[in-house]
Every structure is written in structure tokens, then in C-alpha cells.
Write an enzyme that holds these catalytic residues in place. Structure first.
Site, PDB file in Angstrom:
ATOM      1  N   CYS A   2      41.707  38.432  39.415  1.00  0.00           N
ATOM      2  CA  CYS A   2      42.281  37.730  40.486  1.00  0.00           C
ATOM      3  C   CYS A   2      43.916  37.885  40.375  1.00  0.00           C
ATOM      4  O   CYS A   2      44.458  38.154  39.531  1.00  0.00           O
ATOM      5  CB  CYS A   2      41.924  36.255  40.477  1.00  0.00           C
ATOM      6  SG  CYS A   2      40.243  35.960  40.533  1.00  0.00           S
ATOM      7  N   ARG A  28      44.599  42.533  43.924  1.00  0.00           N
ATOM      8  CA  ARG A  28      43.807  42.133  42.864  1.00  0.00           C
ATOM      9  C   ARG A  28      42.667  41.521  43.152  1.00  0.00           C
ATOM     10  O   ARG A  28      41.831  41.270  42.091  1.00  0.00           O
ATOM     11  CB  ARG A  28      44.624  41.105  41.984  1.00  0.00           C
ATOM     12  CG  ARG A  28      46.040  41.784  41.575  1.00  0.00           C
ATOM     13  CD  ARG A  28      46.926  40.677  40.884  1.00  0.00           C
ATOM     14  NE  ARG A  28      46.175  40.267  39.745  1.00  0.00           N
ATOM     15  CZ  ARG A  28      46.332  40.971  38.442  1.00  0.00           C
ATOM     16  NH1 ARG A  28      47.086  41.976  38.328  1.00  0.00           N
ATOM     17  NH2 ARG A  28      45.812  40.416  37.414  1.00  0.00           N
ATOM     18  N   TRP A  75      38.832  37.229  43.316  1.00  0.00           N
ATOM     19  CA  TRP A  75      37.947  38.340  42.955  1.00  0.00           C
ATOM     20  C   TRP A  75      36.895  37.900  41.940  1.00  0.00           C
ATOM     21  O   TRP A  75      36.857  37.760  40.739  1.00  0.00           O
ATOM     22  CB  TRP A  75      38.564  39.631  42.154  1.00  0.00           C
ATOM     23  CG  TRP A  75      37.459  40.766  41.778  1.00  0.00           C
ATOM     24  CD1 TRP A  75      37.248  40.942  40.442  1.00  0.00           C
ATOM     25  CD2 TRP A  75      37.294  41.783  42.284  1.00  0.00           C
ATOM     26  NE1 TRP A  75      36.342  41.963  40.406  1.00  0.00           N
ATOM     27  CE2 TRP A  75      36.583  42.445  41.489  1.00  0.00           C
ATOM     28  CE3 TRP A  75      37.394  42.200  43.806  1.00  0.00           C
ATOM     29  CZ2 TRP A  75      35.824  43.635  41.865  1.00  0.00           C
ATOM     30  CZ3 TRP A  75      36.746  43.423  44.230  1.00  0.00           C
ATOM     31  CH2 TRP A  75      35.936  44.064  43.199  1.00  0.00           C
ATOM     32  N   ASN A 101      43.064  33.175  36.658  1.00  0.00           N
ATOM     33  CA  ASN A 101      42.514  34.611  36.456  1.00  0.00           C
ATOM     34  C   ASN A 101      42.199  34.790  35.044  1.00  0.00           C
ATOM     35  O   ASN A 101      42.762  34.727  34.113  1.00  0.00           O
ATOM     36  CB  ASN A 101      43.835  35.449  36.758  1.00  0.00           C
ATOM     37  CG  ASN A 101      43.521  37.065  36.645  1.00  0.00           C
ATOM     38  OD1 ASN A 101      42.199  37.400  36.815  1.00  0.00           O
ATOM     39  ND2 ASN A 101      44.122  37.974  36.108  1.00  0.00           N
ATOM     40  N   GLY A 102      40.666  35.321  35.139  1.00  0.00           N
ATOM     41  CA  GLY A 102      40.064  35.526  33.745  1.00  0.00           C
ATOM     42  C   GLY A 102      38.608  34.811  33.560  1.00  0.00           C
ATOM     43  O   GLY A 102      38.104  34.566  34.741  1.00  0.00           O
ATOM     44  N   GLU A 479      31.385  63.793  33.595  1.00  0.00           N
ATOM     45  CA  GLU A 479      32.472  62.883  34.129  1.00  0.00           C
ATOM     46  C   GLU A 479      33.796  63.663  34.212  1.00  0.00           C
ATOM     47  O   GLU A 479      34.260  63.344  35.012  1.00  0.00           O
ATOM     48  CB  GLU A 479      32.151  61.493  33.179  1.00  0.00           C
ATOM     49  CG  GLU A 479      33.400  60.673  33.733  1.00  0.00           C
ATOM     50  CD  GLU A 479      33.424  60.105  35.242  1.00  0.00           C
ATOM     51  OE1 GLU A 479      32.312  60.590  35.881  1.00  0.00           O
ATOM     52  OE2 GLU A 479      34.258  59.425  35.732  1.00  0.00           O
ATOM     53  N   LYS A 483      35.818  63.862  37.573  1.00  0.00           N
ATOM     54  CA  LYS A 483      37.230  63.696  37.790  1.00  0.00           C
ATOM     55  C   LYS A 483      38.108  64.822  38.189  1.00  0.00           C
ATOM     56  O   LYS A 483      38.827  64.508  39.178  1.00  0.00           O
ATOM     57  CB  LYS A 483      37.906  62.963  36.309  1.00  0.00           C
ATOM     58  CG  LYS A 483      37.369  61.680  35.713  1.00  0.00           C
ATOM     59  CD  LYS A 483      37.674  60.462  36.791  1.00  0.00           C
ATOM     60  CE  LYS A 483      36.755  60.356  37.972  1.00  0.00           C
ATOM     61  NZ  LYS A 483      35.453  59.853  37.923  1.00  0.00           N
ATOM     62  N   GLU A 486      37.404  65.619  41.735  1.00  0.00           N
ATOM     63  CA  GLU A 486      37.972  64.818  42.726  1.00  0.00           C
ATOM     64  C   GLU A 486      39.450  65.028  43.090  1.00  0.00           C
ATOM     65  O   GLU A 486      39.896  64.676  44.224  1.00  0.00           O
ATOM     66  CB  GLU A 486      37.440  63.424  42.424  1.00  0.00           C
ATOM     67  CG  GLU A 486      36.072  63.282  42.410  1.00  0.00           C
ATOM     68  CD  GLU A 486      35.597  61.658  42.228  1.00  0.00           C
ATOM     69  OE1 GLU A 486      35.215  61.086  42.894  1.00  0.00           O
ATOM     70  OE2 GLU A 486      36.088  61.305  41.005  1.00  0.00           O
ATOM     71  N   HIS A 502      21.958  80.301  29.440  1.00  0.00           N
ATOM     72  CA  HIS A 502      20.914  80.612  30.645  1.00  0.00           C
ATOM     73  C   HIS A 502      21.494  80.715  31.968  1.00  0.00           C
ATOM     74  O   HIS A 502      20.659  80.833  32.812  1.00  0.00           O
ATOM     75  CB  HIS A 502      19.734  79.356  30.257  1.00  0.00           C
ATOM     76  CG  HIS A 502      19.315  79.168  29.021  1.00  0.00           C
ATOM     77  ND1 HIS A 502      18.171  80.060  28.595  1.00  0.00           N
ATOM     78  CD2 HIS A 502      19.448  78.155  27.956  1.00  0.00           C
ATOM     79  CE1 HIS A 502      17.918  79.721  27.304  1.00  0.00           C
ATOM     80  NE2 HIS A 502      18.639  78.468  27.202  1.00  0.00           N
ATOM     81  N   LYS A 601      35.765  55.217  48.620  1.00  0.00           N
ATOM     82  CA  LYS A 601      35.458  54.297  47.362  1.00  0.00           C
ATOM     83  C   LYS A 601      34.144  53.974  47.394  1.00  0.00           C
ATOM     84  O   LYS A 601      33.555  54.050  46.270  1.00  0.00           O
ATOM     85  CB  LYS A 601      36.527  53.026  47.385  1.00  0.00           C
ATOM     86  CG  LYS A 601      36.539  52.127  45.938  1.00  0.00           C
ATOM     87  CD  LYS A 601      37.269  53.164  44.894  1.00  0.00           C
ATOM     88  CE  LYS A 601      37.031  52.518  43.651  1.00  0.00           C
ATOM     89  NZ  LYS A 601      37.036  53.379  42.565  1.00  0.00           N
TER      90      LYS A 601
END
Ligand code: M6R
Length: 606
Positions: A2, A28, A75, A101-102, A479, A483, A486, A502, A601
Site C-alpha cells: 500500500c 502501490r 492494495w 503498509n504491511g 521462464e 522473460k 517478452e 530429439h 498485464k
């Protein structure tokens, strides 16, 4: 994640300053917003669900009176986005307001204690306990500072807190543990905020608070104290030579880079699982007859890695499956014994939700892991766990991949304990290594940044890249490929290394760059064979391996050395050079790493 902001002046109303600052922190989190000020001994609070501008349109923050105030953009972590869960939170007597925040980990036991003492709670948040704890301490005759210190001492978890109180309306009290908090030192007003973007156009003098510290902020001064022994700390402001845009990214040129370097913190947050729900997920997974790990993109790669963890630690077979293929591939065998653990950063990916709806109608049990409270996934899951990574602005998933892996690793450990198929010392070893991860991640990011930048320069014009790994490193290869594709738009091929002979080997010719992911594990010997096969056909072997693996170093064309790590945790560390490489390749090629072309996103179409 947040955003919090506080401002105190001698004689100027602060509402419009707070509002402007709050807007800067909107990145945030933006599911709800609120503000509290004090004027003539009265606490004013306005808050609601929605983006800051929407809430302002309804409530008009700017007309709140008072030369002291705090504000928050949320958030959600505990309690869905709603007016009552929005910050600031107040005590029963409406004398003080708190923004946070937390995550307060021990809030359930503290809330029980406060309920027994007669406090009335209105929200579902962890934060509200702070207001009531303070109120309780005031009953014992304590002043604001001592009540605050004694409150903070009882909290475990992570927090950046800012509090105002009508009894002492000239000061904001703040505390910091594992969440960012800065004091902004202005000529006419003092600030406290989650990051410097909130006040950088008013002052570039900032004091960075450290874990375990509290501060008393008035219009003309700030004093810092250590919580554990009450000692006063002297710290002068530093000068930030940042533009507003740089401040929003905490000095990083792009959100993606900021998010990559945020990982030590986000991993720490991901290590704080909510016990009750983690137990529930463990129970459902253990009881399931057929178990699927369902996801798309990066989240799928996390699921692939998890299938190795579940199998090796808990002897549990779980099938990783790409969401868009689920119905065609497995839809006809779903029944009441099916358990689906869906992993989705956004909790809104259409392919995931579509597969889950199909499975739900056939009586499967749906479980979730997501980064977004209140997302559709949290609403349709029987039980879910949160990643707690905070909003990810860069389109490419970086910090949310590692936080998913950390949540899933803890589930694997719980399943291992429940099923009792491996020795206690193996579980202990895994747990110990897992808790070391945030430190290892910070060390690796610092160490590999330069060499990876060099690699990006060297390979920026490559026509394509090959990614090979064995065992759990297959997930890292997948992955890494995702990355780099993208962000750099360079075509990439990724395979389990054993499968490369193969077919994929036919694309290899002189100079083709091939990445090999080679942690020190049981697959190391076999992958050396694959490296030799590729080199014999002209490939350039770029090896990511252990720092002291001389044999690998000798056969490599380029080598990135990493610290030794538990094999099942290796994707969390071995993905870091690829995240950085993807970023630096984009920069070298003149591309925007935060907004790669053709991508969104959250993909909400089938
Ligand atoms: O929100 P989700 O985790 O469900 O998103 C899944 C994919 O769309 C996402 O991981 C995508 O592949 C990212 N661009 C990866 O960087």
C-alpha cells in the site's frame, strides 16, 4: 503493498498536499483510499473503495481541515476492498487514526484479546488492532509516545505505520519494520511516506528509517528511536537528486528493474503465510485423488517447478497444466476427487477462470494462489493463499514469479510434514535454506548485475537463443525463455536438456548461443553430456552454475556463477540472471522493458 503518507505543518492546511502526494503513490495500490486530519481537537476521516480520484470525486478530500494529516492508498491483503476495510482505521473513541503498509502476523490473537477487553472492531483488516491497542494503552495513563512504543513492541510481521492522535495534535508517530518508510524534511512542513515520490517536489531532503525504528515527526523536527532499547538515533537527511519520475521508481529507470531488485523484500513477505489457510490448502491437496496445478505464462512455469517439489518432498503427484489446454486434455476425467490448485498473479486470467468454471461445475475442489485480494480467483476458490508481492507494474512477471515459488515451496514443506515420506532432517534442511533465500537473492542481484550487462552487450544481435535445463531447472529454462522473448523480442527455444537431442539440436550451428542451467544437483552429470553435444555442433555454451564448479567453467564460453542452494529452491535464484538479462537486452535494443509490445498485464480474453 500500500502507499502511506503523512504531513504536518505549523499553520497550513495539509489536505491538498496529502491528496497530491497520495496520487503519486497510487502505483502501490489502488483499490481504496482514505485520509484523516485533526482540526480543533476533532478527528476527521474520509475513506472509500475505488481509485483515489473516484473516491475524491465522491468525498472531496481537499476540504478536510487541519494542519496535520495522514492518508493511504490500499492494495488489499487482509479483508476485501471495501469502505470499512479502507484506511485510516480508528479506535472505539474516534480519537486516533492509523495508516499501515504491511501485514501484522499476530493480529488474530491480538484481536481476540482486544475483543475480550470490550473493543469494537468494524473492519476485517489486521491494521485495526493497532488503533485499539493504542487506545488500550491510553487507558493505562500513557502518553502518545509511550503508548505507541508499547503497541509496536507487541506487533510481529511487517509494517510501515503512521498515526495521528487528537490528544497530541502536533505530531505524527511512525514505525518501520520490513516496509519502506522515509521522512521528508521540508522548510515549512515535514512528511513521512512509503517513497520519496510523495514529497520530492516539496523537498529533496530525506531520512530513511531502518527496521526496528520509530520516529516522532512535528512541523519543525523529527526524532528517531530504536524500539528494542529506546535509544535515540541521530541521522541526518540525505539529498535525493531525483526527478519525480525517478522517485516513483525509487531511483530505478524502469519499474521492471525496480521490481527485480525488490525481490528480497517481496520474498520475505511471501514467507509470511497465513497459517490457517495454508493448513487448509495442505489438507485439500493431501486428500485429493487427482491433483492439477493450473496456470498460464510465468505462473505455469512456477507450477512446473512445484510439481518437482511436491513429488520430491511430499511424494505427491501433481500435474502442471497450461490453463488453455486443461479442458481438452483433462476435462473429461474431472470428478469430485479432483483438486485444482490454480496459480494466477492477477487472479483474472480468462484461460484460468474458464478452466476453473468447467471444473467447478463437475464438483472439483478449487484452490488458489494469487497476488490480488478480491480478484475473481479469491472469490471462486475454496481456500486461497496470497503472494503479498504488491502490485507489479512491469508487464513481465518478475517479483511475482519468485513470490509464487516461495509460497508453493512452503506448501510443499507442509505437505511433506503431513505425509511424512521424507526424513525430518531433510525437511529441516529445506526449511532452513528457504528462510535464507531473501539474503541470497540480494547477494546474487548485486553480484550478477555487471556480468549480465556484459552478456547483454555481447549477445544483443543474436538471431535466437536456446535454453536447456534438467529436472526442476526445466522450469527455470522455460521462464528464462519467456522473460527474454517478452522483453527483447528475440525468438527463443527452451527444452528439457534430455529432450534436445530429439529434434531441437538440428537448429544448432556455429555461434548459436545456448543457455544451460546447471545447479549442483543430481542432473549435473547428465547435462554436461548435453553441453558437449551442443558445443560439438558449434553452439556457444553460456552456463549458469555454481560459483566453484571448475569443470563447468572450463567447458563454458560464458559463465555466471551463483551460490550453492537447495536443488528444489534453485529456480528462485537461477531465474535472477535471466530476469536481468531480459531487462538489459531490452535496453540495449532500445525497447521499453516496462511495456513490451502486444502484451497485457492481465489477459482477460480466451
Ligand atoms: O496473472 P497471471 O499470473 O494469471 O498471468 C499469467 C500470464 O498471463 C503472465 O504470467 C504472462 O505470461 C506474463 N507476461 C509473464 O511475464
Amino acid at each position: 503493498m500500500c502507499g502511506i503518507i503523512g504531513c504536518v505543518t505549523e499553520d497550513k492546511f495539509v489536505a491538498s498536499i496529502l491528496y497530491k502526494s497520495l496520487k503519486r503513490l497510487e502505483y502501490r495500490g489502488y483499490d481504496s483510499a482514505g485520509m484523516a486530519t485533526i482540526f480543533n481537537g476533532i478527528l476527521y476521516v474520509k475513506k472509500d473503495q475505488g481509485k483515489i480520484d473516484e473516491v475524491n470525486e465522491r468525498l472531496n478530500f481537499n476540504n478536510m481541515p487541519g494542519n496535520i494529516g495522514i492518508a493511504h492508498t490500499r492494495w488489499a491483503t487482509h479483508g476485501a476492498p471495501s469502505k470499512i476495510n479502507a484506511h485510516p482505521h480508528t479506535d472505539c473513541g474516534n480519537k486516533l487514526a492509523v495508516v499501515h503498509n504491511g501485514v501484522i502476523e499476530n493480529f488474530i490473537e491480538l484481536k481476540k484479546e482486544l475483543l475480550d477487553l470490550g473493543h469494537k472492531f468494524v473492519s476485517k483488516t489486521d491494521t485495526e488492532i493497532v488503533a485499539h491497542l493504542l487506545e488500550e494503552n491510553f487507558k493505562n495513563g500513557e502518553n502518545f509516545f509511550s503508548a505507541f512504543i508499547n503497541t509496536v513492541k507487541r506487533l510481529s510481521g511487517s509494517y510501515a505505520l503512521a498515526i495521528i492522535y487528537v490528544g497530541e495534535p502536533d505530531k505524527i508517530l511512525v514505525a518501520k519494520q520490513d516496509m519502506p518508510l522515509l521522512i521528508g524534511v521540508g522548510d515549512e512542513c515535514m512528511f513521512v511516506a512509503s517513497d520519496a515520490s510523495a514529497f520530492i517536489d516539496e523537498t529533496n531532503k530525506a531520512v530513511i528509517l531502518q527496521n526496528g525504528e520509530v520516529a516522532v515527526i512535528t512541523a519543525k523536527s523529527y526524532e528517531i528511536y530504536r524500539v528494542k532499547d529506546g535509544a535515540k538515533v541521530t541521522r541526518n537527511p540525505i539529498l535525493l537528486n531525483w526527478t519525480l519520475e525517478m522517485a516513483e521508481k525509487q531511483g530505478f529507470p524502469h519499474y521492471t528493474l525496480k521490481e527485480i531488485f525488490e525481490q528480497p523484500l517481496t520474498i520475505k513477505s511471501a514467507l509470511r503465510l497465513q497459517d490457517t489457510y495454508a493448513d487448509l490448502l495442505t489438507e485439500f491437496l493431501d486428500r485429493g485423488e487427482k491433483i492439477f496445478l493450473l496456470a498460464a505464462g510465468t505462473s505455469y512455469n512456477a507450477c512446473l517447478a512445484t510439481s518437482y517439489m511436491f513429488s520430491k518432498l511430499a511424494r505427491l503427484t501433481a500435474y502442471p497444466v497450461i490453463a488453455s489446454e486443461f479442458i481438452e486434455n483433462y476435462g473429461h476425467s474431472i470428478d469430485i476427487g479432483t483438486v485444482i490448485l490454480a496459480v494466477s498473479q492477477s487472479g483474472e486470467t480468462a484461460d484460468v477462470l474458464n478452466a476453473l468454471e468447467f471444473a467447478r461445475l463437475r464438483a472439483a475442489t478449487i484452490l488458489g494462489i494469487t497476488n490480488v485480494v478480491g480478484s475473481t480467483l479469491t472469490r471462486i476458490s475454496r481456500a486461497y493463499l496470497l503472494q503479498n508481492a504488491g502490485p507489479e507494474i512491469g508487464v513481465a512477471a518478475t517479483k511475482t514469479f519468485t513470490s509464487q515459488l516461495v509460497v508453493l515451496a512452503q506448501l510443499a514443506l507442509r505437505l511433506a510434514k503431513k505425509r511424512g515420506k521424507i526424513a525430518q532432517y531433510e525437511m529441516d534442511e529445506f526449511r532452513d535454506r528457504l528462510y535464507e533465500i531473501p539474503d541470497v537473492v540480494s547477494q546474487v542481484l548485486e553480484e550478477v548485475k555487471k556480468p549480465v550487462q556484459e552478456l547483454a552487450k555481447k549477445y544483443l544481435n543474436s538471431k535466437f537463443f536456446l535454453f536447456l535445463g534438467r529436472g526442476i531447472s526445466t522450469a527455470t529454462a522455460f521462464e528464462g525463455r519467456l522473460k527474454i522473448m517478452e522483453l527483447s523480442y528475440i525468438p527463443c527455444i527452451a527444452y528439457p536438456a534430455g529432450e534436445s537431442k530429439h529434434g531441437p539440436i538440428s537448429v544448432v550451428e556455429s555461434g548459436v548461443p545456448a543457455f544451460f542451467i546447471c545447479p549442483k544437483d543430481e542432473t549435473r552429470k547428465a547435462i554436461i553430456g548435453n553441453i558437449e553435444e551442443m558445443k560439438a555442433r558449434g553452439a556457444k555454451a553460456i552456463i549458469i552454475g555454481s560459483k566453484d564448479d571448475k569443470e563447468l567453467m572450463e567447458i563454458s564460453d560464458d559463465y555466471i556463477g551463483l551460490p550453492d542452494i537447495h536443488e528444489l529452491l534453485s529456480p528462485i535464484i537461477y531465474i535472477l540472471p535471466f530476469q536481468l538479462l531480459a531487462y538489459y537486452l531490452a535496453i540495449e535494443r532500445g525497447l521499453d522493458p516496462d511495456k513490451p509490445r502486444n502484451l497485457a498485464k492481465s489477459v482477460t480474453v480466451l
